[in-house]
Scaffold this motif. Sequence first.
Motif, PDB file in Angstrom:
ATOM      1  N   LEU A  13       1.285  -8.259   7.597  1.00 44.99           N
ATOM      2  CA  LEU A  13       0.666  -7.709   6.392  1.00 44.99           C
ATOM      3  C   LEU A  13      -0.789  -7.341   6.650  1.00 44.99           C
ATOM      4  N   LEU A  14      -1.459  -8.114   7.509  1.00 42.37           N
ATOM      5  CA  LEU A  14      -2.845  -7.790   7.858  1.00 42.37           C
ATOM      6  C   LEU A  14      -2.905  -6.460   8.597  1.00 42.37           C
ATOM      7  N   VAL A  19      -4.674  -0.823   8.574  1.00 40.64           N
ATOM      8  CA  VAL A  19      -4.406   0.621   8.686  1.00 40.64           C
ATOM      9  C   VAL A  19      -4.707   1.325   7.364  1.00 40.64           C
ATOM     10  N   ALA A  20      -4.255   0.748   6.265  1.00 38.01           N
ATOM     11  CA  ALA A  20      -4.492   1.369   4.954  1.00 38.01           C
ATOM     12  C   ALA A  20      -5.984   1.435   4.642  1.00 38.01           C
ATOM     13  N   ALA A  21      -6.710   0.359   4.911  1.00 41.16           N
ATOM     14  CA  ALA A  21      -8.143   0.326   4.617  1.00 41.16           C
ATOM     15  C   ALA A  21      -8.881   1.394   5.417  1.00 41.16           C
ATOM     16  N   ILE A  78     -18.376 -11.840  12.814  1.00 44.39           N
ATOM     17  CA  ILE A  78     -17.351 -11.460  11.843  1.00 44.39           C
ATOM     18  C   ILE A  78     -16.650 -10.280  12.507  1.00 44.39           C
ATOM     19  N   ASP A  79     -15.482 -10.522  13.081  1.00 43.81           N
ATOM     20  CA  ASP A  79     -14.823  -9.487  13.869  1.00 43.81           C
ATOM     21  C   ASP A  79     -14.037  -8.521  12.990  1.00 43.81           C
ATOM     22  N   HIS A  80     -13.254  -9.039  12.082  1.00 43.21           N
ATOM     23  CA  HIS A  80     -12.500  -8.205  11.144  1.00 43.21           C
ATOM     24  C   HIS A  80     -12.966  -8.535   9.734  1.00 43.21           C
ATOM     25  N   PHE A  81     -13.095  -7.485   8.913  1.00 46.63           N
ATOM     26  CA  PHE A  81     -13.516  -7.646   7.517  1.00 46.63           C
ATOM     27  C   PHE A  81     -12.982  -6.428   6.775  1.00 46.63           C
ATOM     28  N   TYR A  82     -11.815  -6.559   6.158  1.00 47.47           N
ATOM     29  CA  TYR A  82     -11.152  -5.419   5.537  1.00 47.47           C
ATOM     30  C   TYR A  82     -10.645  -5.774   4.144  1.00 47.47           C
ATOM     31  N   VAL A  83     -10.771  -4.810   3.237  1.00 41.77           N
ATOM     32  CA  VAL A  83     -10.298  -4.944   1.860  1.00 41.77           C
ATOM     33  C   VAL A  83      -9.186  -3.923   1.643  1.00 41.77           C
TER      34      VAL A  83
END
Length: 164
Positions: A13-14, A19-21, A78-83
């Motif tokens: 799901l991540l 990809v969507a973000a 902070i390597d990944h940070f997506y909404v």
Amino acid sequence: MECRPCRGDEMGLLRELFVAAVMELTGGEYSLEQRRAWVSSAADKVEFCARMEARQPFVAILQERIAGYADLQPDGLIDHFYVAPWAKGQRVASGMLQHIEELAQSKEMTTIHSFVSLTAEPFFLQKKFVVVEQRIATRAGVTLPHALLQKVLTLKSTRESLPR
């Protein structure tokens, strides 16, 4: 919104959220070619999920759905940070950053830093990060401008925790 560790069965799901973000939220600053190059790192689902599992991300839950995810590495990165696109404007990023800062302080970190997209840079600057360096990454032969941002954390006063 609540933040909790990501479960192994949620890693896929991540990938979808990542990809969507990138594809839906960064079009104002990055071309379609740049966005496609950026998400090419998620082309192999098994490899992406293994990388995420190694980073030990947490997820932000809003309306019983994963609204975002992020991580905090031992060196303060902070390597990944997506909404998720559907959660944009619902203070998910602010909640995730607050969670990261609390984690960092619990580990007695004095700074946190991230390689931030042009899209995310205004958010991080508003949250008192400073630009350390403008950079260019290359993904799939395509250049992606971004910046290294850093924030110095103030340790909570020990006086606040002392009994009166």
